[in-house]
Design a protein around this motif. Sequence first.
Motif, mmCIF file in Angstrom:
data_model
loop_
_atom_site.group_PDB
_atom_site.id
_atom_site.type_symbol
_atom_site.label_atom_id
_atom_site.label_comp_id
_atom_site.label_asym_id
_atom_site.label_seq_id
_atom_site.Cartn_x
_atom_site.Cartn_y
_atom_site.Cartn_z
ATOM 1 N N VAL A 154 -15.859 -24.892 16.415
ATOM 2 C CA VAL A 154 -15.107 -23.674 16.728
ATOM 3 C C VAL A 154 -14.862 -22.900 15.441
ATOM 4 O O VAL A 154 -14.549 -23.486 14.395
ATOM 5 C CB VAL A 154 -13.761 -24.009 17.403
ATOM 6 N N LEU A 155 -15.010 -21.598 15.508
ATOM 7 C CA LEU A 155 -14.699 -20.718 14.389
ATOM 8 C C LEU A 155 -13.523 -19.838 14.794
ATOM 9 O O LEU A 155 -13.585 -19.116 15.795
ATOM 10 C CB LEU A 155 -15.913 -19.870 14.016
ATOM 11 N N LEU A 156 -12.430 -19.935 14.027
ATOM 12 C CA LEU A 156 -11.221 -19.162 14.290
ATOM 13 C C LEU A 156 -11.116 -18.009 13.302
ATOM 14 O O LEU A 156 -11.289 -18.194 12.102
ATOM 15 C CB LEU A 156 -9.975 -20.038 14.145
ATOM 16 N N VAL A 157 -10.829 -16.840 13.818
ATOM 17 C CA VAL A 157 -10.570 -15.670 12.992
ATOM 18 C C VAL A 157 -9.137 -15.227 13.239
ATOM 19 O O VAL A 157 -8.743 -15.002 14.388
ATOM 20 C CB VAL A 157 -11.535 -14.523 13.320
ATOM 21 N N THR A 158 -8.360 -15.150 12.182
ATOM 22 C CA THR A 158 -7.005 -14.617 12.292
ATOM 23 C C THR A 158 -6.941 -13.317 11.505
ATOM 24 O O THR A 158 -7.392 -13.247 10.359
ATOM 25 C CB THR A 158 -5.960 -15.611 11.757
ATOM 26 N N THR A 159 -6.402 -12.300 12.127
ATOM 27 C CA THR A 159 -6.334 -10.990 11.480
ATOM 28 C C THR A 159 -5.016 -10.853 10.716
ATOM 29 O O THR A 159 -4.071 -11.614 10.908
ATOM 30 C CB THR A 159 -6.475 -9.862 12.514
ATOM 31 N N LYS A 160 -4.979 -9.853 9.857
ATOM 32 C CA LYS A 160 -3.806 -9.651 9.003
ATOM 33 C C LYS A 160 -2.617 -9.145 9.812
ATOM 34 O O LYS A 160 -2.775 -8.439 10.808
ATOM 35 C CB LYS A 160 -4.133 -8.668 7.888
ATOM 36 N N ARG A 161 -1.449 -9.507 9.329
ATOM 37 C CA ARG A 161 -0.214 -9.063 9.950
ATOM 38 C C ARG A 161 0.703 -8.508 8.860
ATOM 39 O O ARG A 161 0.549 -8.815 7.674
ATOM 40 C CB ARG A 161 0.463 -10.194 10.707
ATOM 41 N N GLY A 162 1.641 -7.705 9.268
ATOM 42 C CA GLY A 162 2.551 -7.101 8.318
ATOM 43 C C GLY A 162 3.527 -8.101 7.732
ATOM 44 O O GLY A 162 3.896 -9.078 8.370
ATOM 45 N N MET A 163 3.931 -7.851 6.514
ATOM 46 C CA MET A 163 4.923 -8.671 5.819
ATOM 47 C C MET A 163 6.135 -7.805 5.503
ATOM 48 O O MET A 163 6.010 -6.589 5.290
ATOM 49 C CB MET A 163 4.342 -9.248 4.527
ATOM 50 N N ALA A 164 7.295 -8.422 5.479
ATOM 51 C CA ALA A 164 8.508 -7.679 5.164
ATOM 52 C C ALA A 164 8.417 -7.098 3.760
ATOM 53 O O ALA A 164 7.995 -7.773 2.817
ATOM 54 C CB ALA A 164 9.719 -8.592 5.287
ATOM 55 N N GLY A 165 8.789 -5.853 3.629
ATOM 56 C CA GLY A 165 8.731 -5.193 2.339
ATOM 57 C C GLY A 165 8.434 -3.719 2.486
ATOM 58 O O GLY A 165 8.217 -3.197 3.589
ATOM 59 N N LYS A 166 8.392 -3.053 1.371
ATOM 60 C CA LYS A 166 8.113 -1.626 1.354
ATOM 61 C C LYS A 166 6.707 -1.381 1.903
ATOM 62 O O LYS A 166 5.778 -2.142 1.608
ATOM 63 C CB LYS A 166 8.219 -1.104 -0.079
ATOM 64 N N PRO A 167 6.507 -0.330 2.734
ATOM 65 C CA PRO A 167 5.163 -0.052 3.254
ATOM 66 C C PRO A 167 4.116 0.034 2.147
ATOM 67 O O PRO A 167 4.341 0.666 1.112
ATOM 68 C CB PRO A 167 5.342 1.288 3.967
ATOM 69 N N LYS A 168 3.026 -0.650 2.362
ATOM 70 C CA LYS A 168 1.939 -0.702 1.399
ATOM 71 C C LYS A 168 0.723 -0.002 2.008
ATOM 72 O O LYS A 168 0.288 -0.349 3.109
ATOM 73 C CB LYS A 168 1.594 -2.150 1.055
ATOM 74 N N ILE A 169 0.207 0.970 1.300
ATOM 75 C CA ILE A 169 -0.960 1.724 1.762
ATOM 76 C C ILE A 169 -2.136 1.393 0.855
ATOM 77 O O ILE A 169 -2.042 1.509 -0.372
ATOM 78 C CB ILE A 169 -0.689 3.240 1.754
ATOM 79 N N THR A 170 -3.241 0.989 1.455
ATOM 80 C CA THR A 170 -4.443 0.646 0.695
ATOM 81 C C THR A 170 -5.610 1.457 1.231
ATOM 82 O O THR A 170 -5.836 1.518 2.447
ATOM 83 C CB THR A 170 -4.768 -0.852 0.810
ATOM 84 N N PHE A 171 -6.331 2.075 0.315
ATOM 85 C CA PHE A 171 -7.506 2.860 0.694
ATOM 86 C C PHE A 171 -8.697 2.383 -0.118
ATOM 87 O O PHE A 171 -8.588 2.118 -1.325
ATOM 88 C CB PHE A 171 -7.272 4.355 0.443
ATOM 89 N N GLY A 172 -9.836 2.255 0.546
ATOM 90 C CA GLY A 172 -11.057 1.853 -0.136
ATOM 91 C C GLY A 172 -12.225 2.705 0.301
ATOM 92 O O GLY A 172 -12.330 3.113 1.471
ATOM 93 N N ALA A 173 -13.106 3.015 -0.636
ATOM 94 C CA ALA A 173 -14.315 3.774 -0.340
ATOM 95 C C ALA A 173 -15.475 3.140 -1.086
ATOM 96 O O ALA A 173 -15.360 2.806 -2.268
ATOM 97 C CB ALA A 173 -14.154 5.236 -0.753
ATOM 98 N N GLN A 174 -16.577 2.975 -0.397
ATOM 99 C CA GLN A 174 -17.754 2.357 -0.999
ATOM 100 C C GLN A 174 -19.010 3.049 -0.490
ATOM 101 O O GLN A 174 -19.105 3.387 0.686
ATOM 102 C CB GLN A 174 -17.809 0.867 -0.649
ATOM 103 N N THR A 175 -19.941 3.264 -1.378
ATOM 104 C CA THR A 175 -21.234 3.786 -0.974
ATOM 105 C C THR A 175 -22.307 3.051 -1.755
ATOM 106 O O THR A 175 -22.056 2.557 -2.861
ATOM 107 C CB THR A 175 -21.329 5.301 -1.226
ATOM 108 N N GLY A 176 -23.467 2.948 -1.171
ATOM 109 C CA GLY A 176 -24.523 2.187 -1.831
ATOM 110 C C GLY A 176 -25.884 2.485 -1.259
ATOM 111 O O GLY A 176 -26.053 3.317 -0.346
ATOM 112 N N TRP A 177 -26.861 1.803 -1.809
ATOM 113 C CA TRP A 177 -28.249 1.986 -1.412
ATOM 114 C C TRP A 177 -28.864 0.619 -1.155
ATOM 115 O O TRP A 177 -28.679 -0.317 -1.951
ATOM 116 C CB TRP A 177 -29.012 2.711 -2.529
#
Length: 928
Positions: A154-177
């Motif tokens: 069996v393969l289990l995937v658990t997704t991220k959940r929020g943690m107590a604290g100030k809102p954290k915003i993360t942005f990522g951009a990637q491009t490639g060939w």
Amino acid sequence: MQTRHKIFAVFISLQSLAFAHAYAQQLPDSSRSLRDSSRLPVAYGLQPAWQITSAQSHISGDQLRPSSAATLSNALYGRLPGLTVLQGSGEPGYDVPGLAIRGLASYRNTDILTFVDGFESPFDQLTADEIDKITVLKDAAATAMYGMRGANGVLLVTTKRGMAGKPKITFGAQTGWQSPTRLPEFLDSYNYATLYNEARRNDGQPERYSAADLEAYRSQSDPYFHPDVNWYDEVLKKSAPMSNYQLNVSGGNDNARFFVLLNVLKNTGLYKNTDRKREENSNANFLRYNFRSNVDINVTKRLSASLDLAGRVEDRTYPGTGAGNIWDNMMLIPPNAFPVKNPDGSYGGASIYRNNPVGLVLAKGVASTHDRNMQATMRLKYDLDQVTKGLAISGAISFNNWFRGNDDKQKDFAVYQLLRGTSGDTIYNKFGDNTTASVNDGQNNQWRRTNTLFNLTYDRSFGKSDINALLQYQQDVYTISGNNVPFAHQGAGGRITYSYSRKYIAELTFGYNGSENFPKGKRFGFFPALSAGWILSREAFLQSAGWIDFLKLRASYGLAGNDQVGGRRFPYQQYYYGGNGYYFGTDNHYAGGMDEGSLGNPNVTWEKARKANIGVEGNFFRNRLNFVLDVFHERRTDILAERSSSIPGYIGVGLPSENIGIVNNKGLEVSLGFEENNAKGIGYFINASASYAHNKIEYMAEAQRPFAYLNRTGQSIGQPFGLQAIGFFKDEAEIAASPRQTFAPVKPGDIKYKDQNGDGIIDIYDEVAIGKPSIAAWTFGLHTGIRFKGLSLEAFFQGATGRSVMLQGPLVWAFVNDAKAAPLALGRWTPETAATATYPRLTTTANDNNYRASDFWQRNGNFLRLRNVELGYTLPAKVSKIVSLQQTYLYVNAVNLFTIDAVKLTDPEVLIGYPVMKSVNIGIRVQM
């Protein structure tokens, strides 16, 4: 339609974010967090890492991010000991690999179970940024609660959940060939024609190409009547772009937490000159939108709730014909068959080559699929401390729906063969027709899955004793379009773990569940497992050793099942099929008949896997050194097999499938890691892992064979069989003095085979086990890196040994079915090169002697591949703060940068078709 779905996805995510943030501001900080970061995922829950006595492996989503894989499972090569990833096509949107846990233990269905946040679901199109952990459950103690569905792992995937604290915003951009890791190579027109003439002479036929023809090919002075076309160059670009953008926001307090993600991925194919507007034709394109909103709320002091909403929009477009047709023709059609286009602009072709590869891309129209997936999960948990401390009850319901529609505008095109007229004029010989596009717009496929889950948990400590218990009920109904009877599973399971003084651990796990695929009264089974652990590092005689931080021994034994037995559905029923009928009466009225199918088996049941595992794990030298070692053995019984091959056919009816097959599987897994950080800001790490799995078929009801070496019983699953080549015949005298080869008349330069049974005849009874199965016995991973202040460099290597691949068809067989010739053919046998030849004599006729399964065409399939390498730099905090950022990370990475292997002429994992891709990417990741 597509725009509405995208707006809906954004709207749902933003609404969930706003709701969670508002709720977090209203409630007091009184309730405890629902998440315990010291715990690891196990079957239907979490467990303290020190308390786990089963065999499992974990990796975080953050560790997978540098892989830059469009399909998440392609990021798992070598990352999790015990998990084998089987490379698939490299075509955008269709590059999902196969997965196996601890090799193969059945010659029927070996699919593993995949769960996302506790419910069965595909995971390939999730993104690394939404993953908290991926866990592989391997032994019976880890999978017993899945009952008759857990034997393959069996393969289990658990997704991220929020943690107590100030809102954290993360942005990522990637491009490639991206570009192919390796494309097959073939001879140009001059060498092709030269060797073709030689093959004709060997066949006693006149040469096809004159000296003038050969000179025209060599000088490339007549591109229409003497073309030299490299079809890969004509159809494919050197590289193709890929981009990935993600935004996630998380935060909250002890009362409400949220995690919201939006992701856009665009993966473009390699086809040249395609219409960007996709009106006339299309490149291979994959466009995916992911959104996720996970919200956790403490409603009261005892009642907590969570609401998870996740979905994907996937749009795939590609040429109006399948990728297989395009790539097969690029590999098949000789370089001198015809020009890409004729002088008048029409597509070139010939009577035996009517598929112009460029035309297949540019003139077959556009095909597309549009996938929509939505998953919603609601959970409630109520603490029953008022009944007894540590008791809680929880329930969850999950809906998962997937729909695929297609929008195809397909057409056909004519090709023209150029001929010289008697007066020197050019004649266009037409094959096929140019047609207008036919439109096909509608539903392609869909499924829906409804799950319910109820848990009763108990977690309590009494002095030196810790008790952790779970009792669970689960029901799963899976409905596929066009199938009136849903697939259903129902059952209960439990786990009770007792530990004393945090040194001695004992655990009982069980599953009791059933499937609709078996007869009434025989649908349910009981699957228990026992495991134990001993934390030696807490013993007094080891605590004095200051270099031992943690050391645990563990062992498990139990029973698991596999209800995916293969074959027809409901194998206990008798099937009847439409068959030949009769004509009755004077008007010859026809009445159709019914044929009896194979007999049903009222006693059919699931496969049973008895699994044993012994493991040891430890951390040393202030947690700088760590290792894990597991040794396992599995005996799989009740595998379905048909005795039809071992019982005469004159009994007059097809025999049923019976639970009589047996396979043994054993192996080991080991991982070792070291990490060092010093006060000067320099840190480095190295993590190595290796997995070994070997299976043996004990019984499979195969036909009685005249010689024991012909039996598949006693061999590994997928073991290739063929003839053993012992050189080339050097002359007619040697042919006359050798055993007679019955496949075709042989001549000097043909492959000579070993007479295995000494009967003086080479036939199918001389085929033996040759080489290894294509699934590697050993897989390896090596992850290493170094950090200096803000600069980091890391690399991940993955390798496989104990595997073989078989080369065949146009890839290596020169002139077969009028195909091209590979550079291998330059080493062909001739009387002058008899002592050094590496390839049989050339021929233009079908050669059933040379071109058949043998170790002559088999190659060592071992390889070492640099899967990922990333160079990154984290800007100093004072620089990031200038633009109000907490952290800024810049990076460049590469995927599948190089491969070391013995195959050489093509990729060792994907021999033909759309190739494995390598890529170079640049990106930025900022946190606000």
